[in-house]
Design a protein around this motif. Structure first.
Motif, PDB file in Angstrom:
ATOM      1  N   ALA A 298       0.395  -1.076  -0.042  1.00 56.70           N
ATOM      2  CA  ALA A 298       0.161  -0.286  -0.279  1.00 56.70           C
ATOM      3  C   ALA A 298       1.294   1.030   0.376  1.00 56.70           C
ATOM      4  O   ALA A 298       1.061   2.139  -0.483  1.00 56.70           O
ATOM      5  N   ALA A 384      -5.478  -1.717  -2.008  1.00 61.02           N
ATOM      6  CA  ALA A 384      -4.702  -2.203  -0.920  1.00 61.02           C
ATOM      7  C   ALA A 384      -5.057  -1.906   0.297  1.00 61.02           C
ATOM      8  O   ALA A 384      -4.511  -2.147   1.057  1.00 61.02           O
ATOM      9  N   THR A 385      -5.718  -0.711   0.499  1.00 65.93           N
ATOM     10  CA  THR A 385      -5.916  -0.457   1.903  1.00 65.93           C
ATOM     11  C   THR A 385      -6.718  -1.135   2.540  1.00 65.93           C
ATOM     12  O   THR A 385      -7.277  -1.099   3.493  1.00 65.93           O
TER      13      THR A 385
END
Length: 407
Positions: A298, A384-385
């Protein structure tokens, strides 16, 4: 004839031979399938007149086939051991490569990728991890970690080799040589270096009814679904990054030559991070590895999205996270659920990931064309978060199982 597997201690002492053999076959198998079109796609399109998108689409078909056979592959390894399955993968990859070399038309080329994809499902990381898990049980974590260190060199070895072969014998000749390598190198290593294992029969005694799981333990299904979502999301991010990284960098005003140089940082970062993980010698639970991986990935994507002035830092962060996630992908299921049924579980986890990876390059290419690089990168940041949040939930659900390290 059925060969009785060696005693566990004797088997464990032979692990270095097994890991080295699998390391060589993983480098060659990844390099001649997943990484093949990175070098051969343009020469194939130029020599045949087939559309570049169709040529690249062969890999998508291969990944789709790989995903569809993964569950069956996991069951076979769990029941029969990894040696026959990995040996079959060498034959399938060789047949697929030979079919590519002789393909007279685009439909035959695409059919060849279906054969290659079946070989990929039976021979790449998931099958290799499953083999090590069945061989070594709970002690397989260090073996899996060591194997990923070998696998990190696949592109570094095979991209230059592919370029040399294309220049020397053309793309068809390169495919034929790679087919021969599978038969002459990978097949013997799989047959003679991987120990044979006795078939495993599964049954539930009639006089021992299944006891309900304690209410305090998290349901296995919930953990499996969550872990599958994490791995699939990471797979989407990884394949999108791999396919479109040069386009992302060019959109920020970086020249193609500089973008290629920057992209070369990812491989060493992956290997370096895996070395650091291996030096830990399993003293921490694999959920820590997964957490570090999703945070680093991330961070890398976010730095690239906000046009950080040192793009190399973004690529190194991403590469490090991607590198150690390969380890977590193999070791976390083993730590959470134990060695019993590990190969079957790996097959179940691989199926949605590979199918998603087959679709993602085309879908993100469309997003890139219509919305631009910034929006596409922003989408990856969001994914990604979400993966960070999913790993946090995994921490909560897996707490009763996560104390101590798996050795």
């Amino acid at each position: 004839m059925t060969t009785t597997a060696p005693a566990p201690d004797a088997l464990w002492r032979s692990r270095h031979r097994v890991i080295c053999a699998l390391g060589v076959t993983q480098i060659l198998s990844w390099g001649t399938t997943y990484y093949l079109l990175a070098v051969l796609a343009k020469p194939i399109a130029a020599a045949t007149g087939w559309g570049y998108g169709w040529v690249i689409g062969g890999l998508s078909l291969g990944l789709l086939a790989s995903g569809l056979v993964s569950i069956r592959v996991g069951r076979l390894i769990d029941d029969r051991g990894g040696r026959p399955v990995l040996a079959a993968s060498s034959v399938l990859i060789a047949v697929g490569l030979a079919a590519l070399a002789m393909a007279p038309s685009l439909p035959v080329y695409l059919l060849a990728w279906l054969v290659l994809g079946t070989g990929m499902g039976a021979g790449l990381y998931d099958a290799a991890f499953s083999t090590l898990g069945r061989l070594y049980g709970a002690r397989g974590r260090s073996a899996i970690t060591s194997l990923t260190l070998w696998g990190g060199f696949a592109s570094s070895v095979c991209w230059p080799l592919s370029a040399f072969l294309v220049d020397s014998v053309g793309w068809r000749g390169a495919c034929l040589i790679y087919a021969a390598v599978q038969i002459a190198v990978c097949l013997p290593l799989h047959l003679f270096a991987i120990p044979a294992e006795a078939p495993r029969e599964r049954f539930v005694p009639a006089d021992e009814p299944a006891s309900p799981r304690p209410r305090a333990a998290p349901p296995r299904t919930r953990l499996v679904v969550l872990l599958s979502a994490i791995i699939t999301t990471m797979g989407i991010v990884a394949v999108t990054w791999s396919v479109h990284l040069i386009a992302f960098l060019e959109a920020q005003g970086i020249t193609v030559a500089a973008a290629v140089t920057l992209g070369a940082l990812v491989g060493p970062a992956q290997v370096g991070a895996r070395v650091i993980e291996m030096l830990g010698r399993g003293r921490h639970h694999p959920i820590w590895t997964a957490t570090a991986a999703v945070l680093l990935v991330a961070t890398g994507i976010t730095l690239l999205w906000v046009v950080f002035p040192i793009p190399a830092l973004a690529l190194v962060a991403y590469g490090a996270g991607s590198g150690i996630f390969s380890i977590a992908r193999g070791t976390l299921p083993l730590a959470l659920f134990g060695p019993d049924g590990y190969a079957r579980l790996m097959g179940r986890l691989a199926t949605p990931t590979l199918i998603a990876q087959a679709i993602a390059p085309s879908a993100t290419a469309l997003l890139l064309e219509t919305a631009g690089a910034s929006v596409t990168l922003g989408t990856l940041v969001a994914l990604a978060t979400l993966n960070i949040l999913a790993v946090m939930v995994l921490w909560v659900l897996a707490r009763p199982r996560s104390a101590g390290a798996t050795t």
